[in-house]
Design a protein around this motif. Structure first.
Motif, short mmCIF file in Angstrom:
data_model
loop_
_atom_site.label_atom_id
_atom_site.label_comp_id
_atom_site.label_asym_id
_atom_site.label_seq_id
_atom_site.Cartn_x
_atom_site.Cartn_y
_atom_site.Cartn_z
N TYR A 196 -7.39 -7.46 1.75
CA TYR A 196 -8.28 -7.07 2.85
C TYR A 196 -8.73 -5.62 2.74
N ALA A 197 -9.83 -5.32 3.40
CA ALA A 197 -10.30 -3.94 3.53
C ALA A 197 -10.96 -3.81 4.89
N GLN A 198 -11.54 -2.66 5.16
CA GLN A 198 -12.21 -2.38 6.43
C GLN A 198 -13.60 -1.86 6.13
N ALA A 206 -6.43 -0.10 -4.90
CA ALA A 206 -5.13 -0.72 -4.66
C ALA A 206 -5.25 -2.24 -4.59
N LEU A 230 -19.26 -0.64 -4.30
CA LEU A 230 -18.10 0.18 -4.65
C LEU A 230 -16.98 -0.68 -5.23
N GLU B 5 1.90 -1.88 -13.26
CA GLU B 5 1.07 -1.94 -12.06
C GLU B 5 1.42 -0.81 -11.10
N GLN B 8 -0.23 2.22 -12.30
CA GLN B 8 -1.66 2.16 -12.00
C GLN B 8 -1.91 2.54 -10.54
N GLN B 9 -1.08 1.98 -9.66
CA GLN B 9 -1.24 2.29 -8.24
C GLN B 9 -0.96 3.76 -7.96
N ASN B 12 -3.97 5.59 -8.96
CA ASN B 12 -4.98 5.38 -7.91
C ASN B 12 -4.73 6.30 -6.73
N LEU B 16 -7.00 9.50 -5.29
CA LEU B 16 -7.52 9.57 -3.92
C LEU B 16 -6.98 10.81 -3.20
N PHE B 214 -16.89 8.24 -5.15
CA PHE B 214 -17.48 7.12 -4.41
C PHE B 214 -18.99 7.36 -4.37
N ILE B 256 -2.43 4.28 -0.62
CA ILE B 256 -2.55 3.30 -1.71
C ILE B 256 -1.30 2.42 -1.77
N VAL B 259 -1.17 -0.38 0.76
CA VAL B 259 -1.98 -1.54 0.38
C VAL B 259 -1.28 -2.30 -0.74
N ALA B 260 -0.68 -1.56 -1.68
CA ALA B 260 -0.07 -2.21 -2.84
C ALA B 260 1.14 -3.05 -2.43
N PRO B 263 0.02 -6.04 1.13
CA PRO B 263 -1.41 -6.37 1.07
C PRO B 263 -1.97 -6.87 2.39
N ASP B 264 -1.12 -7.47 3.22
CA ASP B 264 -1.61 -7.97 4.50
C ASP B 264 -2.06 -6.86 5.43
N ALA B 266 -3.64 -4.21 4.42
CA ALA B 266 -4.65 -3.41 3.73
C ALA B 266 -5.78 -2.99 4.66
N GLY B 267 -6.10 -3.85 5.62
CA GLY B 267 -7.18 -3.50 6.54
C GLY B 267 -6.81 -2.43 7.53
N TYR B 268 -5.52 -2.08 7.56
CA TYR B 268 -5.07 -1.13 8.59
C TYR B 268 -4.66 0.20 8.00
N ARG B 269 -5.15 0.52 6.80
CA ARG B 269 -4.64 1.74 6.18
C ARG B 269 -5.01 2.99 6.94
#
Lengths: 379, 297
Positions: A196-198, A206, A230, B5, B8-9, B12, B16, B214, B256, B259-260, B263-264, B266-269
């Motif tokens: 997921y993302a936002q 990640a 992106l 991995e 890699q993370q 990443n 960032l 970006f 990062i 999220v790694a 994953p659930d 990830a939308g709330y980072r």
């Protein structure tokens, strides 16, 4: 001195409002579009189509059509504000908009309550029209779009496994992902990773690193073009070679302006391709669009054009610019030969029509990307 | 998760985090000297990215020249903002300056929407920053090396400026006691102008680097980075330059890794980053490297 200024402002406002309410011989429509913000390109494209329609078909029932444009800044709250402004202050008889499903979901209930019909050009999430009497659309809905993407992945690309990267903040993206998943697994495919993302996220490394580990054949990214560009750029940088598929939200030239050659090969479901045009109105639209804007018409312009035309058609058939009568005429639309195909409005207010599959290719001569027509898939 | 991995993370995350760090050191410097939380920092960053964009896209300058001109122009705008917006409220209570900063932030965002348009624009990434590098299965793009490198160079320059030069001494004096500094015959307004110029130049550098990583710029692009840099600065102890850099790196890696590993979520980072801010403010309000607040008797 300061008080005087205040009175002047009040006076201008009062006269302005009276003037707009009293103007005779004008049919006032509203438009709620994202002219700025995350999906600004869509607002601009849609508006270009509406403007062209206004130029070619400026009147109905002998009266001039005026479209009041309000920018919703690609935002849910602003969409609701825009809808109530159009209903209460601008006194429009019908509204075109919004583009993003989440924005239409915010604007819809307000117009529903005000008993003003709304026709969204491009909101494909089923919830937008569900249980509503005054909300219609000229585009297909996501269950169909998700299924088309799954058919393309399984039958054309022969993919066995798929991963998804979903923008959780958009009803459109979440819905599309669910419908893709359902259709893909039903056809024997396997979803190996869901991340997921936002909206507004810029870093997807990640999520993509996690997806890469599962080696999927196809990655479904049913998000808007800003995020998609992106995502693709970062995916190629991370060495992911899988096929990418997206929805109609990917179609904007911002895709390669942001992502460059990384977006080449992205396939997506959409509403309109010049090559798939069959109707008379469609041919006229393509010709005039080139003449006025000197570039190929994007899908959103075609949908904006259709949204305007279908409202105009409803007013003509209702022989009245009364919102209630426009509503019943809209709901009875059958076989309207629009730009994006033949539009039938079903009992939920949805358009039943075919989908087009397109792909990004690189035009070496112009050194930019372009959309290439792949195939038409019927409902 | 395999070791490869994880590495890699981590790369990443550092990539960032170095961006957050670059934006955060300018943020924290202005605060350290003026005790002003410059909420417009992220928007000044946006201006820097746009100036660079116009430099090569409209005036067709070489990329390095357009970057330098953008940094110079942005620092001039920084001085202008200080003269127009912050100077009149210099003697007012601190809350007035804070409100003014928020006002400037909104002004710049909407100014950008009107002048540059709301449609995001693609930012051209110079080849030097776009090379792919693979080390033992870990892939990254060359900007992931250049951005931390530039951040480190800017940090050293900034530390040198503040601690080894005369103007730096004056800046530190202003941060201790503005009135007394004025009485000592130091041109305080000039010192503050230099502070804003340097802070804005750093913001512009951050904006350009942000746009390289970006490659998409829009008038509202500064909001999130501004907030994240603020978190990084608070995390490191606001006012402390080295702390801000550390805070930036840590925030990037935390985001990062969230999220790694989950994953659930990830939308709330972003929510996680802001929760971090609240936790720091609750338990260690002076941050990692922050000065101890001593009670005056």
């Amino acid at each position: 001195m300061r008080k005087l200024g205040l009175w002047v402002i009040v006076g201008v406002l009062v006269f302005g409002l009276m003037g707009s309410a009293l103007a005779a011989g004008v049919v006032r429509l509203g438009a709620v579009l994202p002219m700025t913000g995350a999906v600004a390109a869509y607002g601009q494209q849609t508006w270009s189509g509406i403007k062209l329609a206004m130029k070619l078909y400026p009147t109905v029932l002998g009266e001039k059509i005026k479209v009041v444009l309000v920018d919703n800044k690609s935002d849910k709250v602003e969409s609701a504000n825009a809808a109530s402004r159009l209903a209460k202050e601008e006194k429009v008889v019908a509204v075109i908009g919004a583009v993003a499903s989440s924005n239409s979901l915010a604007a819809g209930p307000i117009l529903e309550k005000a008993h003003i019909p709304m026709v969204t050009p491009a909101s494909t999430n089923p919830l937008v029209t569900q249980g509503k009497h005054y909300i219609f659309r000229v585009c297909f809905i996501d269950p169909f779009q998700g299924k088309v993407a799954a058919v393309y992945a399984r039958k054309v690309l022969h993919a066995k496994t798929a991963a998804m990267l979903i923008d959780r903040a958009q009803d459109y993206c979440v819905g599309l992902a669910n419908f893709f998943k359902k259709a893909f697994t039903k056809m024997g495919g396997k979803i190996v990773a869901v991340t997921y993302a936002q909206t507004g996220d810029q870093d997807f490394t990640a999520q993509l690193t996690a997806i890469k580990r599962k080696h999927p054949d196809v990655i479904y990214i049913p998000n808007y073009y800003t995020e998609d560009a992106l995502v693709l750029k970062q995916a190629r940088e991370l060495g992911i070679k899988a096929h990418f598929i997206s929805g109609d939200g990917a179609q904007a030239d911002a895709l390669w302006k942001v992502g460059g050659k990384a977006v080449v090969g992205l396939a997506f479901t959409t509403h309109f391709a010049e090559k798939a045009v069959t109707t008379k109105l469609g041919k006229q639209f393509v010709k005039e669009y080139y003449k006025v804007y000197e570039k190929s018409p994007p899908a959103l312009a075609a949908l904006g054009f259709d949204a305007y035309m279908i409202i105009r058609d409803a007013i003509a058939r209702a022989k009245s610019a009364n919102p209630e009568k426009i509503r019943s005429a809209l709901s009875a639309t059958k076989g309207f030969k629009g730009v994006t195909g033949i539009i039938n409005i079903d009992e939920h207010g949805n358009a039943v029509k075919s989908a087009v599959m397109e792909k990004v290719v690189w035009n070496e001569k112009a050194n930019k990307g372009e959309f290439k027509f792949v195939t038409v898939i019927n409902p | 998760m395999s070791f490869g991995e994880f590495m890699q993370q981590l790369v990443n995350g550092i990539s960032l985090g170095s961006l957050y760090a670059l934006v955060a050191i300018g943020y924290t410097m202005v605060y350290g000297i003026l005790r002003l939380i410059n909420f417009a920092h992220g928007d000044i960053m946006m201006l820097g990215a746009y100036f660079a964009f116009f430099g090569y896209a409209v005036f067709v300058l070489p990329w390095w020249l357009s970057f330098i001109i953008a940094i110079v122009l942005t620092s001039l705008v920084g001085i202008l903002i200080d003269k127009v917006a912050y100077k009149p409220v210099r003697k007012a209570p601190r809350i007035s300056a804070l409100m003014t900063a928020i006002g400037v932030s909104f002004f710049l965002e909407n100014f950008g929407l009107v002048v540059f348009g709301g449609v995001p624009r693609g930012f051209h990434r110079p080849d030097m920053f776009g090379k792919l590098i693979t080390v033992g299965g870990v892939r990254f793009v060359s900007y992931s090396i250049y951005i931390p490198l530039f951040t480190a160079i800017f940090l050293l320059l900034l530390l040198f400026l503040v601690y080894k030069t005369k103007i730096g001494m004056a800046m530190r004096a202003v941060s201790k006691d503005m009135e007394t500094t004025r009485l000592m015959g130091i041109d305080v307004d000039f010192v503050i102008s230099v502070t804003f110029a340097v802070g804005s130049a750093l913001a512009a550098a951050g904006g350009i680097m942000w746009a390289i990583k970006f490659p998409q710029i829009n008038p509202l692009m500064g909001i999130m980075p501004g907030l994240k840099a603020f978190i990084a600065a608070v995390f490191g102890g606001i006012g402390d330059i080295t702390g801000a850099m550390l805070g930036g790196f840590i925030l990037g890696v935390i985001e990062i890794m969230t999220v790694a590993f989950f994953p659930d979520f990830a939308g709330y980072r972003d929510a996680i980053a802001f929760s971090l801010l609240i936790i720091i403010l609750l338990f260690k309000p002076t941050g990692l490297m922050g000065e101890k607040i001593e009670e005056k008797v």
